[in-house]
Design a protein around this motif. Structure first.
Motif, PDB file in Angstrom:
ATOM      1  N   ALA A   1       0.801  -1.225   0.000  1.00 16.91           N
ATOM      2  CA  ALA A   1       0.000   0.000   0.000  1.00 16.91           C
ATOM      3  C   ALA A   1       0.841   1.286   0.000  1.00 16.91           C
ATOM      4  N   PRO A   2       1.913   1.402   0.815  1.00 18.68           N
ATOM      5  CA  PRO A   2       2.664   2.665   0.801  1.00 18.68           C
ATOM      6  C   PRO A   2       3.292   2.981  -0.555  1.00 18.68           C
ATOM      7  N   HIS A   3       3.734   1.944  -1.269  1.00 20.47           N
ATOM      8  CA  HIS A   3       4.315   2.182  -2.605  1.00 20.47           C
ATOM      9  C   HIS A   3       3.248   2.755  -3.536  1.00 20.47           C
ATOM     10  N   LEU A   4       2.066   2.132  -3.487  1.00 22.69           N
ATOM     11  CA  LEU A   4       0.990   2.589  -4.375  1.00 22.69           C
ATOM     12  C   LEU A   4       0.483   3.960  -3.937  1.00 22.69           C
ATOM     13  N   ARG A   5       0.464   4.190  -2.627  1.00 21.37           N
ATOM     14  CA  ARG A   5       0.034   5.494  -2.128  1.00 21.37           C
ATOM     15  C   ARG A   5       0.966   6.584  -2.645  1.00 21.37           C
ATOM     16  N   ALA A   6       2.282   6.331  -2.549  1.00 19.49           N
ATOM     17  CA  ALA A   6       3.260   7.331  -3.008  1.00 19.49           C
ATOM     18  C   ALA A   6       3.055   7.616  -4.500  1.00 19.49           C
ATOM     19  N   MET A   7       2.806   6.567  -5.265  1.00 21.86           N
ATOM     20  CA  MET A   7       2.591   6.772  -6.710  1.00 21.86           C
ATOM     21  C   MET A   7       1.301   7.558  -6.941  1.00 21.86           C
ATOM     22  N   ALA A   8       0.272   7.236  -6.155  1.00 21.31           N
ATOM     23  CA  ALA A   8      -1.022   7.926  -6.311  1.00 21.31           C
ATOM     24  C   ALA A   8      -0.875   9.402  -5.972  1.00 21.31           C
ATOM     25  N   VAL A   9      -0.137   9.705  -4.901  1.00 18.49           N
ATOM     26  CA  VAL A   9       0.064  11.108  -4.500  1.00 18.49           C
ATOM     27  C   VAL A   9       0.777  11.864  -5.618  1.00 18.49           C
ATOM     28  N   LYS A  10       1.857  11.278  -6.131  1.00 17.02           N
ATOM     29  CA  LYS A  10       2.658  11.933  -7.179  1.00 17.02           C
ATOM     30  C   LYS A  10       1.806  12.176  -8.430  1.00 17.02           C
ATOM     31  N   LEU A  11       1.119  11.146  -8.869  1.00 15.78           N
ATOM     32  CA  LEU A  11       0.331  11.271 -10.107  1.00 15.78           C
ATOM     33  C   LEU A  11      -0.788  12.297  -9.971  1.00 15.78           C
ATOM     34  N   THR A  12      -1.485  12.249  -8.842  1.00 17.99           N
ATOM     35  CA  THR A  12      -2.617  13.175  -8.689  1.00 17.99           C
ATOM     36  C   THR A  12      -2.117  14.616  -8.555  1.00 17.99           C
ATOM     37  N   GLU A  13      -0.954  14.788  -7.910  1.00 13.78           N
ATOM     38  CA  GLU A  13      -0.393  16.149  -7.817  1.00 13.78           C
ATOM     39  C   GLU A  13      -0.008  16.659  -9.193  1.00 13.78           C
ATOM     40  N   GLU A  14       0.601  15.785  -9.984  1.00 19.28           N
ATOM     41  CA  GLU A  14       0.997  16.189 -11.338  1.00 19.28           C
ATOM     42  C   GLU A  14      -0.223  16.561 -12.184  1.00 19.28           C
ATOM     43  N   LEU A  15      -1.301  15.808 -11.968  1.00 20.83           N
ATOM     44  CA  LEU A  15      -2.525  16.076 -12.734  1.00 20.83           C
ATOM     45  C   LEU A  15      -3.288  17.276 -12.175  1.00 20.83           C
TER      46      LEU A  15
ATOM     47  N   VAL B   1      -3.716  -3.470  -0.817  1.00 23.74           N
ATOM     48  CA  VAL B   1      -3.109  -3.173  -2.132  1.00 23.74           C
ATOM     49  C   VAL B   1      -4.077  -2.499  -3.093  1.00 23.74           C
ATOM     50  N   ASP B   2      -5.365  -2.845  -2.980  1.00 20.68           N
ATOM     51  CA  ASP B   2      -6.336  -2.337  -3.946  1.00 20.68           C
ATOM     52  C   ASP B   2      -6.749  -0.897  -3.685  1.00 20.68           C
ATOM     53  N   PHE B   3      -6.496  -0.423  -2.468  1.00 19.91           N
ATOM     54  CA  PHE B   3      -7.016   0.886  -2.084  1.00 19.91           C
ATOM     55  C   PHE B   3      -6.388   2.007  -2.910  1.00 19.91           C
ATOM     56  N   TYR B   4      -5.055   2.026  -2.965  1.00 22.67           N
ATOM     57  CA  TYR B   4      -4.386   3.110  -3.693  1.00 22.67           C
ATOM     58  C   TYR B   4      -4.129   2.777  -5.154  1.00 22.67           C
ATOM     59  N   SER B   5      -4.089   1.471  -5.483  1.00 24.31           N
ATOM     60  CA  SER B   5      -3.857   1.118  -6.898  1.00 24.31           C
ATOM     61  C   SER B   5      -4.986   1.687  -7.740  1.00 24.31           C
ATOM     62  N   ALA B   6      -6.191   1.741  -7.174  1.00 26.62           N
ATOM     63  CA  ALA B   6      -7.335   2.283  -7.905  1.00 26.62           C
ATOM     64  C   ALA B   6      -7.048   3.718  -8.362  1.00 26.62           C
ATOM     65  N   THR B   7      -6.540   4.547  -7.460  1.00 29.09           N
ATOM     66  CA  THR B   7      -6.252   5.948  -7.825  1.00 29.09           C
ATOM     67  C   THR B   7      -5.081   6.023  -8.809  1.00 29.09           C
ATOM     68  N   VAL B   8      -4.115   5.124  -8.645  1.00 31.07           N
ATOM     69  CA  VAL B   8      -2.978   5.104  -9.584  1.00 31.07           C
ATOM     70  C   VAL B   8      -3.482   4.832 -10.997  1.00 31.07           C
ATOM     71  N   TYR B   9      -4.285   3.791 -11.162  1.00 33.87           N
ATOM     72  CA  TYR B   9      -4.765   3.431 -12.511  1.00 33.87           C
ATOM     73  C   TYR B   9      -5.688   4.524 -13.062  1.00 33.87           C
ATOM     74  N   TYR B  10      -6.523   5.048 -12.189  1.00 34.33           N
ATOM     75  CA  TYR B  10      -7.438   6.120 -12.600  1.00 34.33           C
ATOM     76  C   TYR B  10      -6.632   7.309 -13.130  1.00 34.33           C
ATOM     77  N   SER B  11      -5.563   7.645 -12.408  1.00 38.29           N
ATOM     78  CA  SER B  11      -4.738   8.793 -12.799  1.00 38.29           C
ATOM     79  C   SER B  11      -3.983   8.523 -14.094  1.00 38.29           C
ATOM     80  N   LEU B  12      -3.748   7.246 -14.393  1.00 34.25           N
ATOM     81  CA  LEU B  12      -3.085   6.910 -15.659  1.00 34.25           C
ATOM     82  C   LEU B  12      -4.085   6.918 -16.819  1.00 34.25           C
ATOM     83  N   GLY B  13      -5.351   7.180 -16.504  1.00 33.54           N
ATOM     84  CA  GLY B  13      -6.384   7.245 -17.552  1.00 33.54           C
ATOM     85  C   GLY B  13      -6.903   5.870 -17.949  1.00 33.54           C
ATOM     86  N   ILE B  14      -6.657   4.878 -17.108  1.00 30.33           N
ATOM     87  CA  ILE B  14      -7.099   3.516 -17.433  1.00 30.33           C
ATOM     88  C   ILE B  14      -8.566   3.357 -17.035  1.00 30.33           C
ATOM     89  N   PRO B  15      -9.406   2.794 -17.926  1.00 30.44           N
ATOM     90  CA  PRO B  15     -10.828   2.639 -17.574  1.00 30.44           C
ATOM     91  C   PRO B  15     -11.000   1.725 -16.353  1.00 30.44           C
TER      92      PRO B  15
END
Ligand SMILES: CC(C)(COP(=O)(O)OP(=O)(O)OC[C@H]1O[C@@H](n2cnc3c(N)ncnc32)[C@H](O)[C@@H]1OP(=O)(O)O)[C@@H](O)C(=O)NCCC(=O)NCCS
Length: 375
Positions: free
Chosen positions: A269-283, A309-323
């Motif tokens: 989860a922390p790895h995915l959270r960090a990626m989610a934070v970075k991506l959403t900030e960039e967006l 694992v699923d909690f933050y991966s959702a925001t990561v994929y969403y931020s990548l524009g994945i349906p």
């Protein structure tokens, strides 16, 4: 009287050299490497090698594996025909499950049950599942299916198929790390399903098909899609507390929260959270992550439960524009590495899984009433 371990909780069903989930301390190990050591340092292809061969590859071994995976990407025409004909509103997980099962129909060597032939099949399924998912996504939108490319890694190629253009370095790297984090996870439900199936000496296509069908449920891999649906339903950060209050009062399961084995934070989860934070900030779109943080905090405070694992991966994929309905397929693409490794491990030292059940039906002694007299 035998003790029933409902949900097989606490039951050690087999030994494995592939991965270890240390739920008490929140540690995930792949073949001797802590996931924190691997994430960001090695590619998904290196993880595939680690799981299939027990060691990280040398440069030559990696080149050989990579070339082999890329050479196996092309799908049989019958599978392509199915993907283009499948209903556009079908769930991608159902389509992927069916298409992976179909791959078995085109296995010309099916009579060969040698370890070498099964390794070849593992390469074939791992190389093709992402193509199946990408092609179906294009087909359902009425878009053309481009020839597979051999100049991209697994993560980049999947994004290429989804979007029709090579991904940015950052998008590729983000998905690659997500693949690394999802590749294996001890005796989870879908891996167990794969092992149960192959342990009957069925075939590897059937075993992976079982696993895909098991992963899709919302209590397992389907939870990542559930997280986005939940965030959409809640709508805003201000609405989180009241929504959760009501959901908990109604005894609803909050998607992406809780875990059978981890009693502390899921180390992925922390790895995915960090990626989610970075991506959403960039967006410049931090709403989802702020809502997620609030949900995680309330669930920790109220129920002592952590994000999985699923909690933050959702925001990561969403931020990548994945349906959204491609989130669980991404989990399946990555976990195919683990499933096939477990299948090969099971075959190397096989014993049929055959647990018992406690009978709680009517007492024996009932007599058959002729059908015409039954009420
Ligand atoms: C993962 C999961 C299936 C594990 O289930 P489990 O080990 O069978 O745990 P239980 O369902 O028995 O839960 C134990 C307690 O925690 C509560 N709980 C667990 N997960 C919860 C959640 N996500 N939301 C609300 N309460 C939850 C249960 O209601 C139960 O409480 P109780 O003892 O007061 O009845 C479960 O946590 C869940 O459904 N999570 C949501 C789906 C999810 O994110 N799955 C992905 C897992 S990687």
């Amino acid at each position: 009287m035998s003790v029933i371990a409902k949900g097989l909780e606490g039951v050690v069903a087999n030994s494995t050299a592939l991965s270890d989930v240390r739920g008490d301390i929140g540690q995930l190990i792949y073949a001797g490497y802590d996931i924190d050591e691997l994430a960001g340092k090695v590619s998904f292809e290196e993880i595939i090698h680690l799981l299939w061969h027990g060691e990280l590859p040398t440069r030559e071994q990696l080149e050989k594996l990579t070339a082999s995976l890329r050479a196996h990407r092309e799908l049989p025409q019958g599978v392509i025909d199915f993907l283009t004909a499948a209903p556009r509103e079908a769930s991608p997980m159902d389509v992927i499950r069916t298409a992976v099962s179909m791959l078995g129909l085109y296995d010309k060597t099916h009579a060969d049950t040698s370890p070498a032939a099964n390794r070849e099949r593992a390469i074939c399924i791992t190389a093709r599942i992402g193509v199946i998912a990408g092609y179906y996504h294009r087909a359902r939108q009425g878009r053309s299916l481009p020839p597979v490319r051999t100049d991209m890694g697994e993560a980049a190629h999947f994004l290429y198929l989804l979007n029709g253009e090579a991904p940015s370095v950052e998008a590729e790297r983000t998905l690659d790390v997500a693949y690394v984090l999802h590749a294996d996870h001890g005796m989870n439900a879908s891996t167990f399903a794969a092992r149960v199936t192959i342990a009957t000496l069925s075939d590897i296509f059937s075993a992976v098909t079982s696993a895909i069908g098991t992963l899709k449920g919302p209590l397992h891999g389907g939870a990542n899609e559930g997280v986005i649906h939940m965030l959409e339903e809640i709508g805003s950060e201000a609405a989180v507390d009241a929504w959760l209050e009501k959901a908990l009062a109604e005894k609803k399961k909050i998607m992406g929260i809780g875990h059978r084995v981890y009693k502390v934070l899921d180390p992925r989860a922390p790895h995915l959270r960090a990626m989610a934070v970075k991506l959403t900030e960039e967006l410049g779109e931090t709403k989802w992550i702020r809502m997620s943080e609030r949900i995680a905090a309330v669930m920790k405070e109220r129920k002592g439960l952590n994000a999985n694992v699923d909690f933050y991966s959702a925001t990561v994929y969403y931020s990548l524009g994945i349906p959204t309905d491609m989130f669980t397929p991404i989990f399946a693409i990555s976990r195919t590495a683990g499933w096939t490794a477990h299948i090969l491990e099971q075959l190397a030292d096989n014993r049929l899984y055959r647990p018992l059940s406690e009978y709680v039906g009517p007492a024996v002694g009932k007599k058959v009433i002729p059908i015409a007299e039954r009420k």
